[in-house]
Design an enzyme around this catalytic site. Structure first.
Site, mmCIF file in Angstrom:
data_model
loop_
_atom_site.group_PDB
_atom_site.id
_atom_site.type_symbol
_atom_site.label_atom_id
_atom_site.label_comp_id
_atom_site.label_asym_id
_atom_site.label_seq_id
_atom_site.Cartn_x
_atom_site.Cartn_y
_atom_site.Cartn_z
ATOM 1 N N HIS A 1 45.269 25.980 26.756
ATOM 2 C CA HIS A 1 44.084 25.702 25.946
ATOM 3 C C HIS A 1 43.342 24.522 26.562
ATOM 4 C CE1 HIS A 1 41.552 25.478 22.424
ATOM 5 N NE2 HIS A 1 41.796 24.182 22.337
ATOM 6 N N GLY B 1 35.984 44.257 59.016
ATOM 7 C CA GLY B 1 35.412 45.477 58.439
ATOM 8 C C GLY B 1 34.190 45.202 57.579
ATOM 9 N N CYS C 1 33.956 44.880 54.429
ATOM 10 C CA CYS C 1 34.180 43.870 53.385
ATOM 11 C C CYS C 1 33.790 42.472 53.858
ATOM 12 C CB CYS C 1 35.645 43.906 52.959
ATOM 13 S SG CYS C 1 36.054 42.683 51.726
#
Ligand code: NAD
Length: 472
Positions: free
Chosen positions: A445, A42, A44
């Site tokens: 972190h 498609g 996309c």
């Protein structure tokens, strides 16, 4: 004319259609998938999300190599081989669409290349690319034909006037480019061309870029865009476009009502998209189309014709691939007789500019429009260690909260990688998390994902990396 019988006919093989077809086959249905392209994918995959992201990746490398001088690494000006870049982008597209073709085969989904139109509520005629045609009788059909770019009115065709499809073809890098429309496509493709060397100007008719998005996010993006675009004209209308053989003369109507003129090598029109709902023979069925051209559907994505469902861009806003895929699965579940409805609390939206903007669930803008009182917990990326190591402190993370229950109603982020981070917000909203859940979840972190946890901590007045005591 030969006639094929199928349990499920899916018309349109974009991320809505192929996801629906594959899922239905996985559930044991016998599925026929029709699309005008050689393989599923498609808009996309062929001329949207995927090629634009490939080009944006290239653009990001150019901008990062330029930014590196800020910490002592200097590169020469990049030499851009447009042919090679285009070939690489096309290769990404053909590999992905080819793989989808193979996946369809493995699942025994019958893929037909052609254009389907309804003859009645149980039959469609497929005009194949080889000129032959075939009738397909179905128990159910899912319509997933997507949308197409809206052209500027009253303008003669010219190779110098691009839309999102021709813009992505990357035929040349014009020395000057005017982008008409400061929405998703205009800013993404404008970024690509600017980083590849075009002097890009953007004209947006409303007072701000990305209308509908929260202004504090857009302000961060706009600041950086001003460094890569030649100009951003807001509240400005395009009054006239006159293409010649060599360039395009554009007349603007400025916010003060005066007109001005400028000449560009090319212009790119990105002023929105409209659903592909005409020429489908819907008048031969009981399905109805709204005045805006969307197919009318219920919560299960069933049209006013009991045998026909509609999903994706053709079924309404937001026109986003992931919303289409999800709707496809809901429609298939409904056809399979499962108890299902389409009721997401958070459809994420991502603008893949640099920095990226992403949001999900309730936005501050929407809360204001609906007169809803919300609490907003923000964390600026200037206080994020990871953002500093990336030399990109131009970011902001915020949580939109119910002030009484402290439930997370929405999340919004501007910053590099915001599109990857937003899924945490989707999960928080969908799971009914309260702000304390987000605060208590240990985030790794150093990452920019910590800004989400610290925004939650900030709500209680004790974010580690900012000092902003809670007002009693
Ligand atoms: P858009 O609605 O995002 O933006 C169009 C912009 O053009 C708006 O800001 C509008 O005010 C402006 N505009 C309209 N007419 C104008 C005119 N005559 N002159 C100047 N400005 C004008 O539309 P789009 O960028 O074309 O994208 C279409 C759809 O595709 C979007 O709704 C989006 O859902 C989808 N899309 C999504 C992504 C993504 O998820 N990253 C990327 C591209 C497209």
């Amino acid at each position: 004319m030969s006639e094929l019988k199928t349990q499920l006919l899916v018309i349109g093989a974009g991320p809505g259609g192929y996801a629906a077809a594959f899922y239905a086959a996985d559930l044991g249905m016998q599925v026929t998938l029709v699309d005008t392209e050689l393989n599923p994918g498609g808009v996309c995959l062929y001329r949207g999300c995927i090629p634009s992201k490939a080009l944006l990746h290239a653009a990001k490398i150019v901008s990062e190599s330029r930014d590196a001088k800020n910490f002592g690494i200097t590169f020469n000006e990049p030499r851009i081989d447009v042919d090679k870049l285009r070939a690489w982008k096309n290769d990404v597209v053909s590999k992905m669409t080819g793989n989808l073709g193979l996946l369809a085969k493995s699942r025994k989904v019958a893929f037909i290349q052609g254009k389907a139109t309804f003859i009645d509520s149980k039959t469609a005629k497929v005009q194949k690319v080889d000129g032959s045609s075939q009738n397909v009788r179905f128990d159910h059909a899912i319509l997933a034909t997507g949308s197409r770019p809206i052209p500027l009115p009253n303008i003669s065709d010219s190779p110098l006037i691009l839309n999102s499809t021709t813009g992505l073809e990357l035929q040349t890098i014009p020395s000057s480019l005017l982008v008409v429309g400061g929405g998703y496509i205009g800013l993404e493709l404008g970024t690509v061309y600017a980083e590849l060397g075009s002097a890009v100007s953007v004209v947006e008719m409303t007072q701000g870029l990305l209308p509908g998005a929260d202004r504090d996010l857009v302000t961060v993006l706009e600041k950086r865009l001003k460094t890569i675009f030649k100009s951003i004209m807001l509240g400005t209308k395009v009054a006239k476009v006159e293409p010649t053989a060599k360039n395009v003369k554009v007349t603007f109507e400025n916010p003060d009502g005066k007109t001005s003129q400028e000449t560009y090598d090319k212009i790119l029109v990105a002023i929105g998209r409209k659903p592909n709902s005409s020429d489908l023979g819907l008048e031969n069925t009981k399905a109805k189309v709204t005045p805006k051209g969307f197919v009318q559907i219920d919560l299960q994505r069933r049209t006013t014709d009991p045998a026909i469902f509609a999903i994706g861009d053709i079924a309404g806003e937001p026109m986003l691939a992931h919303k289409a895929s999800h709707e496809g699965r809901v429609a298939v579940d409904a056809i399979a007789g499962k108890k299902t409805v389409f009721e997401p609390k958070a459809i994420p939206a991502v603008v893949f500019t640099d920095p990226e903007i992403a949001w999900c669930g309730l936005t501050e803008t929407q809360a204001k429009q609906e007169n809803r009182t919300v609490a907003v917990a923000k964390f600026p990326w200037g206080a994020s260690g990871r953002a500093m190591t990336l030399n990109r402190t131009d970011g902001l993370t915020k949580l939109i909260l119910d002030p009484d229950t402290q439930r997370v109603l929405g999340m919004a982020i501007v910053g590099p990688g915001a599109g990857e981070l937003i899924s945490e917000g989707v999960l928080a909203v969908e799971m009914g998390s309260v702000v304390e859940d987000v605060k208590l979840a240990i985030h790794p972190h150093p990452t920019t994902s910590e800004t989400i946890m610290e925004a939650a901590e900030g709500f209680f007045g004790h974010a580690t990396h900012i000092y902003r005591p809670k007002k009693s």
